[in-house]
Design a protein around this motif. Structure first.
Motif, PDB file in Angstrom:
ATOM      1  N   GLY A  61       0.842  -1.192   0.000  1.00  0.00           N
ATOM      2  CA  GLY A  61       0.000   0.000   0.000  1.00  0.00           C
ATOM      3  C   GLY A  61       0.877   1.242   0.000  1.00  0.00           C
ATOM      4  N   PHE A  62       0.498   2.258  -0.776  1.00  0.00           N
ATOM      5  CA  PHE A  62       1.340   3.444  -0.939  1.00  0.00           C
ATOM      6  C   PHE A  62       0.487   4.707  -0.835  1.00  0.00           C
ATOM      7  CE2 PHE A  62       3.243  -0.102  -3.112  1.00  0.00           C
ATOM      8  CZ  PHE A  62       4.579  -0.032  -2.787  1.00  0.00           C
ATOM      9  N   SER A  63       1.106   5.778  -0.327  1.00  0.00           N
ATOM     10  CA  SER A  63       0.410   7.059  -0.179  1.00  0.00           C
ATOM     11  C   SER A  63       1.421   8.184  -0.343  1.00  0.00           C
ATOM     12  CB  SER A  63      -0.242   7.166   1.212  1.00  0.00           C
ATOM     13  OG  SER A  63      -1.177   6.131   1.428  1.00  0.00           O
ATOM     14  N   PRO A  64       0.950   9.421  -0.597  1.00  0.00           N
ATOM     15  CA  PRO A  64       1.869  10.566  -0.619  1.00  0.00           C
ATOM     16  C   PRO A  64       2.604  10.681   0.720  1.00  0.00           C
ATOM     17  CG  PRO A  64      -0.251  11.171  -1.540  1.00  0.00           C
ATOM     18  CD  PRO A  64      -0.425   9.805  -0.954  1.00  0.00           C
ATOM     19  N   ALA A  65       3.860  11.057   0.651  1.00  0.00           N
ATOM     20  CA  ALA A  65       4.684  11.099   1.866  1.00  0.00           C
ATOM     21  C   ALA A  65       4.106  12.033   2.922  1.00  0.00           C
ATOM     22  CB  ALA A  65       6.105  11.520   1.499  1.00  0.00           C
ATOM     23  N   TRP A  66       3.495  13.144   2.483  1.00  0.00           N
ATOM     24  CA  TRP A  66       2.990  14.125   3.451  1.00  0.00           C
ATOM     25  C   TRP A  66       1.852  13.576   4.308  1.00  0.00           C
ATOM     26  CZ3 TRP A  66      -2.135  15.241   3.134  1.00  0.00           C
ATOM     27  CH2 TRP A  66      -2.775  15.012   1.916  1.00  0.00           C
ATOM     28  N   THR A  67       1.192  12.493   3.864  1.00  0.00           N
ATOM     29  CA  THR A  67       0.073  11.955   4.641  1.00  0.00           C
ATOM     30  C   THR A  67       0.536  11.280   5.931  1.00  0.00           C
ATOM     31  OG1 THR A  67       0.099   9.833   3.456  1.00  0.00           O
ATOM     32  CG2 THR A  67      -1.298  11.585   2.560  1.00  0.00           C
ATOM     33  N   VAL A  68       1.788  10.855   5.973  1.00  0.00           N
ATOM     34  CA  VAL A  68       2.267  10.143   7.168  1.00  0.00           C
ATOM     35  C   VAL A  68       2.284  11.055   8.393  1.00  0.00           C
ATOM     36  CG1 VAL A  68       4.178   8.845   8.184  1.00  0.00           C
ATOM     37  CG2 VAL A  68       3.573   8.498   5.778  1.00  0.00           C
ATOM     38  N   PRO A  69       2.904  12.243   8.345  1.00  0.00           N
ATOM     39  CA  PRO A  69       2.825  13.118   9.526  1.00  0.00           C
ATOM     40  C   PRO A  69       1.399  13.551   9.848  1.00  0.00           C
ATOM     41  CG  PRO A  69       3.930  14.231   7.693  1.00  0.00           C
ATOM     42  CD  PRO A  69       3.824  12.808   7.318  1.00  0.00           C
ATOM     43  N   VAL A  70       0.554  13.686   8.809  1.00  0.00           N
ATOM     44  CA  VAL A  70      -0.832  14.066   9.073  1.00  0.00           C
ATOM     45  C   VAL A  70      -1.542  12.962   9.853  1.00  0.00           C
ATOM     46  CG1 VAL A  70      -3.079  14.513   8.022  1.00  0.00           C
ATOM     47  CG2 VAL A  70      -1.021  15.589   7.091  1.00  0.00           C
ATOM     48  N   PHE A  71      -1.399  11.725   9.404  1.00  0.00           N
ATOM     49  CA  PHE A  71      -2.051  10.625  10.103  1.00  0.00           C
ATOM     50  C   PHE A  71      -1.431  10.387  11.481  1.00  0.00           C
ATOM     51  CE2 PHE A  71      -3.727   9.373   5.910  1.00  0.00           C
ATOM     52  CZ  PHE A  71      -5.053   9.160   6.276  1.00  0.00           C
TER      53      PHE A  71
END
Length: 330
Positions: free
Chosen positions: A54-64
């Motif tokens: 599973g992959f997502s934009p890097a910026w979503t990690v600090p948001v989550f």
């Protein structure tokens, strides 16, 4: 020894809210500093073998990290603090604080580590050591959070023990009441079901494992059934003793008259005494049908254990149980 309630509340706030916020803030800062060195899209979910799926934009990690790391402790804090302000305390609240801190550390450690591993476009394979170490860190820091809070056990006190009702020889008597889970209990139980369903949906969407999806779904369905079954009870006192039966027929708690040593009216705190609402087990093997705070019946059994049922008009039920037990002994 009197309990220092101000200290209980301040330490709970420190452990359940302030320390998690500091941990999550530090994790978000580290993740934000790593963003320039990361590819635009990073792995955010891995299979059981550590391979990214599973992959997502890097910026979503600090948001989550911020949303989950702050949101879950905030929910636990909100569930408990109102009751703490009313003067309640006990091991359940201490545990909630420790869990809030442990969850924040677990999420912050795991999400930061998995992101930093991918700096410079490195291989996104997830070593088992990362997961195990994050879990151990969460448990260890949670244990520290437990120790930071004062030992303030809850000691329930009986409000009174009514005199036995006068019964004529052979007289048949019956007392019944119904009790429904209180609004606070409904919110907590519904939140638990919603969280479990959300996890099941995430497992179904993010994994290709049929067994994992079926297991997560089965857990969600089982929890929902248990919540529904524990939301309303019919309470009955008659010649057979005390019975509390779910509105759907199960579960059912029964204490025969021959098993009753004493009965008393008590003021019950679901969280402080039993750690929640519904059919619960408490210290010393005690059993509770606790759907709301307030008056209830507490029966001491011949095996040394107790059964507590929160219900209106508990004094009448207690007096009747005392009369039935005395008549049987005679």
């Amino acid at each position: 020894m009197a309990v220092d309630l101000a200290r209980v509340r301040s330490r709970f706030t420190l452990v359940a809210l302030i320390l998690p916020a500091i941990v999550v803030a530090a994790a978000v800062v580290i993740q934000a500093l790593a963003l320039p060195s990361l590819p635009g899209v990073v792995a955010t979910h891995w299979g059981f073998d550590g391979t990214p799926d599973g992959f997502s934009p890097a910026w979503t990690v600090p948001v989550f990290t911020a949303v989950l790391g702050l949101g879950l402790p905030a929910v636990l804090f909100g569930v408990a603090f109102r009751s703490l302000r009313r003067g309640e305390h006990g091991a359940a609240y201490r545990l909630l604080g420790a869990v809030a801190l442990g969850v924040a550390v677990l999420l912050s450690t795991l999400m930061t580590w998995t992101l930093v591993l991918q700096v410079g476009g490195a291989d996104a394979q997830l070593p088992a050591l990362v997961v195990v170490s994050s879990l151990l860190a969460g448990v260890a820091v949670g244990a520290v959070g437990w120790m930071l809070q004062p030992h303030a056990p809850w000691h329930p006190v009986a409000t009174h023990t009514p005199d036995a009702l006068p019964l004529a020889p052979g007289e048949r008597v019956l007392w019944t009441q119904a009790v429904t889970v209180a609004p606070a209990g409904r919110v907590v139980l519904a939140s638990a079901v919603a969280l479990t369903v959300a996890v099941a949906v995430m497992v179904a969407v993010l994994t290709a494992s049929t067994w994992a999806t079926l297991l997560a779904g089965a857990i969600a369905v089982l929890l929902a059934i248990m919540v529904v079954a524990s939301s309303r009870f019919h309470v009955r006192v008659d010649a057979d003793g005390l019975t509390a039966t779910s509105a759907v027929g199960w579960p059912r708690v029964a204490v025969p008259v021959a098993d009753i040593v004493s009965a008393e009216v008590v003021n019950v705190s679901p969280m402080a005494e039993f750690g929640g609402w519904g059919l619960r087990w408490g210290p010393g093997g005690s059993l509770g049908v606790v759907l709301r705070a307030g008056e209830g019946i507490r029966v001491q059994r011949t095996n040394g254990r107790s059964v507590t049922v929160t219900v209106d008009d508990a004094a009448t039920a207690t007096a009747l149980l005392a009369a039935l037990a005395a008549r049987r002994s005679a």
